[in-house]
Structure formats: C-alpha cells, structure tokens
Design a protein around this motif. Structure first.
Motif, PDB file in Angstrom:
ATOM      1  N   LEU A  45       0.822  -1.216   0.000  1.00  0.00           N
ATOM      2  CA  LEU A  45       0.000   0.000   0.000  1.00  0.00           C
ATOM      3  C   LEU A  45       0.855   1.264   0.000  1.00  0.00           C
ATOM      4  O   LEU A  45       0.519   2.246  -0.659  1.00  0.00           O
ATOM      5  CB  LEU A  45      -0.955   0.007   1.192  1.00  0.00           C
ATOM      6  CG  LEU A  45      -2.115  -0.969   1.123  1.00  0.00           C
ATOM      7  CD1 LEU A  45      -2.891  -0.961   2.431  1.00  0.00           C
ATOM      8  CD2 LEU A  45      -3.031  -0.656  -0.048  1.00  0.00           C
ATOM      9  N   ASP A  46       1.964   1.239   0.726  1.00  0.00           N
ATOM     10  CA  ASP A  46       2.880   2.379   0.727  1.00  0.00           C
ATOM     11  C   ASP A  46       3.440   2.623  -0.673  1.00  0.00           C
ATOM     12  O   ASP A  46       3.551   3.766  -1.115  1.00  0.00           O
ATOM     13  CB  ASP A  46       4.017   2.176   1.718  1.00  0.00           C
ATOM     14  CG  ASP A  46       3.589   2.348   3.164  1.00  0.00           C
ATOM     15  OD1 ASP A  46       2.519   2.949   3.405  1.00  0.00           O
ATOM     16  OD2 ASP A  46       4.332   1.879   4.056  1.00  0.00           O
ATOM     17  N   ARG A  49       0.716   4.171  -2.730  1.00  0.00           N
ATOM     18  CA  ARG A  49       0.532   5.570  -2.321  1.00  0.00           C
ATOM     19  C   ARG A  49       1.609   6.458  -2.935  1.00  0.00           C
ATOM     20  O   ARG A  49       1.327   7.542  -3.462  1.00  0.00           O
ATOM     21  CB  ARG A  49       0.552   5.695  -0.803  1.00  0.00           C
ATOM     22  CG  ARG A  49       0.374   7.124  -0.308  1.00  0.00           C
ATOM     23  CD  ARG A  49       0.585   7.252   1.192  1.00  0.00           C
ATOM     24  NE  ARG A  49       1.826   6.660   1.667  1.00  0.00           N
ATOM     25  CZ  ARG A  49       3.036   7.221   1.559  1.00  0.00           C
ATOM     26  NH1 ARG A  49       3.172   8.394   0.980  1.00  0.00           N
ATOM     27  NH2 ARG A  49       4.109   6.619   2.032  1.00  0.00           N
ATOM     28  N   GLN A  50       2.855   5.996  -2.901  1.00  0.00           N
ATOM     29  CA  GLN A  50       3.959   6.776  -3.466  1.00  0.00           C
ATOM     30  C   GLN A  50       3.786   6.946  -4.965  1.00  0.00           C
ATOM     31  O   GLN A  50       4.050   8.028  -5.508  1.00  0.00           O
ATOM     32  CB  GLN A  50       5.290   6.097  -3.164  1.00  0.00           C
ATOM     33  CG  GLN A  50       5.683   6.179  -1.712  1.00  0.00           C
ATOM     34  CD  GLN A  50       6.920   5.346  -1.397  1.00  0.00           C
ATOM     35  OE1 GLN A  50       7.511   4.715  -2.253  1.00  0.00           O
ATOM     36  NE2 GLN A  50       7.305   5.351  -0.123  1.00  0.00           N
ATOM     37  N   ILE A  52       0.943   6.985  -6.622  1.00  0.00           N
ATOM     38  CA  ILE A  52      -0.162   7.935  -6.827  1.00  0.00           C
ATOM     39  C   ILE A  52       0.316   9.360  -6.579  1.00  0.00           C
ATOM     40  O   ILE A  52      -0.002  10.276  -7.351  1.00  0.00           O
ATOM     41  CB  ILE A  52      -1.361   7.576  -5.927  1.00  0.00           C
ATOM     42  CG1 ILE A  52      -2.000   6.287  -6.435  1.00  0.00           C
ATOM     43  CG2 ILE A  52      -2.378   8.716  -5.878  1.00  0.00           C
ATOM     44  CD1 ILE A  52      -3.029   5.700  -5.505  1.00  0.00           C
ATOM     45  N   GLU A  53       1.101   9.552  -5.512  1.00  0.00           N
ATOM     46  CA  GLU A  53       1.625  10.888  -5.225  1.00  0.00           C
ATOM     47  C   GLU A  53       2.499  11.380  -6.368  1.00  0.00           C
ATOM     48  O   GLU A  53       2.439  12.554  -6.745  1.00  0.00           O
ATOM     49  CB  GLU A  53       2.414  10.874  -3.924  1.00  0.00           C
ATOM     50  CG  GLU A  53       1.534  10.775  -2.701  1.00  0.00           C
ATOM     51  CD  GLU A  53       2.303  10.633  -1.405  1.00  0.00           C
ATOM     52  OE1 GLU A  53       3.550  10.526  -1.432  1.00  0.00           O
ATOM     53  OE2 GLU A  53       1.653  10.618  -0.347  1.00  0.00           O
TER      54      GLU A  53
END
Length: 66
Positions: A45-46, A49-50, A52-53
C-alpha cells in the motif's frame, strides 16, 4: 504474492482465529503469519501511495512494481 491474495489470506486467518477452534499453538502461529501478512500489505500500500503521489505531482506514470 499480490496484495489481494495477502489480504484474503489474512481475512481467512482472522476468521479461523475468531472461530475459537484453534488451540494456543495454532493461534500463535496464525498470529505470527498474520503479522507478516499485515507487514507485506502495508508495504504494498505504501508503494501504491507513493506512485499515486508521483502521478499527481508530475502527471507521469511509472510501472508499478509489486
């Protein structure tokens, strides 16, 4: 393993633990396996998230490596 597979396995373990049908040794092993699965899911998930950022920041897309 992929995130979805790890999550399904974790949900299965939780169900077995909640059923009350496991002895103490089985519960401990299931708990240890569950912690490992949580760590793996969190890492995946991290990474997502990275990614997507990064996409939101520069509009580019990188290959997702899971």
């Amino acid at each position: 393993m992929k995130f979805e597979e790890n999550l399904a396995k974790l949900e299965n373990l939780v169900g077995k633990m909640e059923s009350g049908e496991m002895n103490l040794d089985e519960m401990i092993k299931a708990f240890e396996e569950g912690r490992s699965l949580v760590k793996s899911c969190t890492g995946e998930l991290d990474s997502i998230r990275q990614r997507i950022e990064k996409v939101m920041k520069d509009g580019g897309v990188e290959e997702l490596k899971i």
